[in-house]
Design a protein around this motif. Structure first.
Motif, PDB file in Angstrom:
ATOM      1  N   ARG A  41      10.558  -3.725  -6.390  1.00  0.00           N
ATOM      2  CA  ARG A  41      10.443  -4.383  -7.681  1.00  0.00           C
ATOM      3  C   ARG A  41      11.091  -3.575  -8.799  1.00  0.00           C
ATOM      4  O   ARG A  41      11.368  -4.115  -9.861  1.00  0.00           O
ATOM      5  N   SER A  42      11.327  -2.299  -8.568  1.00  0.00           N
ATOM      6  CA  SER A  42      11.987  -1.494  -9.599  1.00  0.00           C
ATOM      7  C   SER A  42      13.496  -1.449  -9.386  1.00  0.00           C
ATOM      8  O   SER A  42      14.209  -0.803 -10.132  1.00  0.00           O
ATOM      9  N   MET A  43      13.974  -2.158  -8.343  1.00  0.00           N
ATOM     10  CA  MET A  43      15.412  -2.163  -8.064  1.00  0.00           C
ATOM     11  C   MET A  43      16.018  -3.462  -8.581  1.00  0.00           C
ATOM     12  O   MET A  43      15.314  -4.443  -8.783  1.00  0.00           O
ATOM     13  N   SER A  77       9.345   1.503 -15.768  1.00  0.00           N
ATOM     14  CA  SER A  77      10.143   1.098 -14.609  1.00  0.00           C
ATOM     15  C   SER A  77       9.990  -0.395 -14.333  1.00  0.00           C
ATOM     16  O   SER A  77      10.273  -0.858 -13.238  1.00  0.00           O
ATOM     17  N   ASP A 118       6.653  -1.749  -4.710  1.00  0.00           N
ATOM     18  CA  ASP A 118       6.995  -1.273  -6.051  1.00  0.00           C
ATOM     19  C   ASP A 118       8.434  -0.778  -6.109  1.00  0.00           C
ATOM     20  O   ASP A 118       9.130  -0.990  -7.093  1.00  0.00           O
ATOM     21  N   ARG A 119       8.842  -0.099  -5.052  1.00  0.00           N
ATOM     22  CA  ARG A 119      10.232   0.362  -5.025  1.00  0.00           C
ATOM     23  C   ARG A 119      11.178  -0.836  -5.133  1.00  0.00           C
ATOM     24  O   ARG A 119      12.117  -0.820  -5.916  1.00  0.00           O
ATOM     25  N   LEU A 137       7.498  -2.309 -13.766  1.00  0.00           N
ATOM     26  CA  LEU A 137       6.536  -2.800 -12.771  1.00  0.00           C
ATOM     27  C   LEU A 137       5.376  -3.525 -13.439  1.00  0.00           C
ATOM     28  O   LEU A 137       4.723  -4.366 -12.838  1.00  0.00           O
ATOM     29  N   GLY A 179       0.806  -1.206   0.000  1.00  0.00           N
ATOM     30  CA  GLY A 179       0.000   0.000   0.000  1.00  0.00           C
ATOM     31  C   GLY A 179       0.841   1.258   0.000  1.00  0.00           C
ATOM     32  O   GLY A 179       0.456   2.282  -0.538  1.00  0.00           O
ATOM     33  N   ARG A 180       1.998   1.166   0.611  1.00  0.00           N
ATOM     34  CA  ARG A 180       2.844   2.351   0.747  1.00  0.00           C
ATOM     35  C   ARG A 180       3.776   2.534  -0.444  1.00  0.00           C
ATOM     36  O   ARG A 180       4.504   3.509  -0.513  1.00  0.00           O
ATOM     37  N   GLY A 181       3.788   1.559  -1.343  1.00  0.00           N
ATOM     38  CA  GLY A 181       4.662   1.683  -2.514  1.00  0.00           C
ATOM     39  C   GLY A 181       6.044   1.101  -2.295  1.00  0.00           C
ATOM     40  O   GLY A 181       6.880   1.142  -3.184  1.00  0.00           O
ATOM     41  N   VAL A 182       6.290   0.551  -1.084  1.00  0.00           N
ATOM     42  CA  VAL A 182       7.607  -0.026  -0.807  1.00  0.00           C
ATOM     43  C   VAL A 182       7.847  -1.237  -1.708  1.00  0.00           C
ATOM     44  O   VAL A 182       8.945  -1.442  -2.236  1.00  0.00           O
ATOM     45  N   ALA A 203       7.415   6.042  -0.525  1.00  0.00           N
ATOM     46  CA  ALA A 203       7.603   4.598  -0.460  1.00  0.00           C
ATOM     47  C   ALA A 203       8.769   4.231   0.436  1.00  0.00           C
ATOM     48  O   ALA A 203       9.775   3.697  -0.004  1.00  0.00           O
TER      49      ALA A 203
END
Lengths: 261, 343
Positions: A92-94, B61, A89-90, B63, A84-87, B97
């Motif tokens: 997964r983009s690394m 990105s 996604d962060r 995703l 929910g916080r976007g962590v 995030a």
């Protein structure tokens, strides 16, 4: 190696959480003693252990397994919160190996779970619980408990990934309590109505509890002629874990790896 | 880890997108979007909520995957080489995030380690970034205690841990107070000066105007106009705003405005607004001519078009950001003094 390194990083993340919230740490230390006293003496005064024996000796394996079930709700809430916080996604983009994240998180939970388990065992020892079959069997029981917890953690990870929001996960988390009550963890299943007994003995929890009782030499072993999971608790627990892991590990990794919405 | 914030090889685009489509069930979020981002620039993706901006960023990105079309980032195909793309990018989204239960420094260290900087590398990089972006004082407080602006800053810094060649900023200042927006803008300008390429989505028109050297206006999943902010605004022309002393002056003023601008003045009480297709006459000239016609003038101004006007003209709709956010209204500069001084 990468998975291991990420796992350690995530363990550290969890430990840092505890350091910043000393209240949680205190609760983690005090709760087991409270549970042992609460269930052990309050319920214990009214419940007869089949085949005789001390109720607190009967209870402890139930509590051990119950903390494992809580790994399901905590993983679910943690994963849903990160998402929910976007962590998520962060991450997964690394250039982190994508599978490493759920593997690391469940691994981290198992490590912290071991600490919790040891604290709960110490509380049990203080109130008269014992492992009667020696160190080897006791270690075997700890292994079973960690495997069970690890399995629950994967189930929770998947549920967390499919939650629409962290709030939903929070709201659903307390449902693990009745889930762990529907078993032989606190009361013998013998006296239950037939349909309920089928449900409770089929609960993977019950097999894990029975396996611990037999490995620790605690009272409450199922009589011969009982249902298969309870008369073969160790095999049943291993089969349940293998089955649940075979389903939820690929599901979670796929869900995490493959781009979501 | 090859290029640390450098524009990459020569003139090849930092981001290149052809015919990108994305369907979510029955909804087509992107319907054939094309985009080219030159290295070392800020490229704005401007559009209202639901235009498809975030979907573009999510595909670029790695995703999510496109339903059709092709996209490369830093020379790597996002579908075929997602790992290579992830090495080259940073992403700061609409959320902060980061882990609220950790301090800013701990967040950067943990993410740095997960980004393969190594335990030591992550520690040094975290300290450097905190110092550089002036978060040292708050670095050891829990992020949960941060203000909204500080959270966005730590989030932005977390996307810089690997010194990305291409940085995606998905509405980086949505919901921020004006001062915090300026902070974020300053960071973006600094990064671009060092050679980082930035793809910025925004629904704030002044943000695109302030930061971007090129803007793609996105509507319903495709780019409907592209160019520098100045070029886009030049399509619209400007507005002449005149307020007269009394009702008796209206007719005379309208006649003068028609003659000078070739536009059709619209009267509202004592105000007359005239859309001008090309360049508007200067304020001193307007004053002189109105004076010569015997019109008592209360106020004269020339308003340059905002990107809001651009959007309205291109789509027949407003961006829907209204005046509530303070961003869109900020564009409506009445350049009275400025026009007068430079004429």
């Amino acid at each position: 190696m990468i998975v291991l390194a990420d796992g350690l990083t995530l363990v550290e993340r969890k430990l840092l959480h505890l350091r910043h919230q000393p209240g949680t740490l205190v609760a983690m230390l005090v709760m087991p003693a409270v549970m042992v006293v609460l269930f052990g003496f309050v319920f214990g005064s009214a419940i007869k252990v089949p085949g005789g024996g001390n109720y607190r000796e009967y209870l402890m394996p139930g509590l051990f397994v119950m903390t494992g079930v809580f790994a399901l709700s905590s993983a679910m809430v943690d994963v849903a919160t990160d998402q929910g916080r976007g962590v998520t996604d962060r991450l997964r983009s690394m250039p982190t190996a994508r599978a490493a994240v759920p593997v690391g998180q469940t691994g981290a939970d198992t490590v912290t779970g071991l600490f919790g388990l040891l604290i709960l065992m110490a509380s049990g020892l203080a109130f008269g619980w014992r492992a009667h079959h020696g160190l080897g069997h006791a270690l075997g029981a700890i292994g079973v408990l960690l495997l069970f917890r690890y399995t629950m953690s994967w189930v929770g990870t998947y549920l967390g990934l499919i939650m629409p929001s962290a709030q939903t996960a929070d709201a659903l988390a307390p449902l693990t309590l009745p889930l762990s009550m529907l078993s032989n963890a606190f009361v013998p299943t013998d006296g239950m109505p037939g349909w309920l007994r089928v449900v409770c003995e089929g609960n993977p929890l019950s097999a894990a509890v029975a396996a611990c009782r037999s490995l620790f030499g605690n009272p409450g072993a199922a009589a011969a002629g009982g249902s298969w999971p309870l008369t073969h608790p160790l095999a049943a627990t291993l089969l349940w874990s293998a089955f649940l892991l075979a389903v939820f590990v690929p599901l979670s990794v796929r869900r995490f790896t493959r781009a979501g919405l | 880890m090859g290029n640390l914030g450098q524009p990459g090889n020569g003139d090849s685009p930092a981001v290149s997108v052809h015919g990108l489509r994305k369907r979510y069930g029955d909804v087509e979020a992107l319907s054939g979007l094309d985009l080219t981002v030159a290295p070392g620039t800020v490229h704005g993706l401007l559009g209202p909520n639901g235009a498809g901006k975030s979907t573009v960023v999510r595909i670029l990105s790695t995703l999510t995957r496109a339903t059709a079309g092709r996209a490369t980032v830093a020379g790597h195909d996002v579908a075929a080489r997602p790992d290579a793309v992830r090495e080259a990018i940073g992403l700061a989204g609409q959320h902060a995030a980061v882990d609220e239960k950790l301090t800013g420094r701990e967040n950067l260290r943990i993410f740095g380690r997960l980004a393969r900087l190594g335990r030591r590398g992550a520690r040094h990089r975290a300290d450097d970034l905190l110092e550089r972006f002036e978060l040292t004082e708050a670095a050891d407080r829990l992020v949960g205690t941060y203000s909204g602006g500080m959270r966005r800053r730590i989030d932005l810094i977390a996307s810089l841990l690997r010194a990305p060649a291409v940085l995606f900023l998905d509405e980086p200042t949505t919901g921020l107070d004006p001062r915090s927006r300026l902070d974020i803008w300053a960071i973006v300008r600094e990064l671009v000066a060092e050679g980082t390429t930035v793809l910025l989505t925004t629904q704030y028109l002044d943000e695109a105007d302030q930061l971007a050297s090129a803007v793609a206006v996105v509507d319903r999943g495709r780019v409907i106009a592209e160019g520098s902010p100045a070029e886009l605004k030049a399509r619209i022309g400007s507005h002449v705003d005149v307020e007269v002393g009394g009702e008796a002056d209206l007719a005379g003023a309208v006649a003068v405005l028609e003659r000078l601008t070739g536009g059709r003045p619209a009267v509202e009480d004592l105000r007359i607004v005239t859309g001008v297709p090309g360049r508007a006459p200067s304020v001193p000239r307007l004053v002189r001519e109105l004076d010569a016609a015997g019109v008592a003038v209360q106020d004269v101004g020339v308003r340059r078009p905002s990107l809001d006007d651009v959007f309205l003209t291109l789509t027949g709709r407003t961006t829907g950001t209204g005046g509530a956010d303070g961003g869109a209204t900020g564009m409506r500069r009445h350049d009275r003094a400025k026009e007068g001084a430079t004429a």
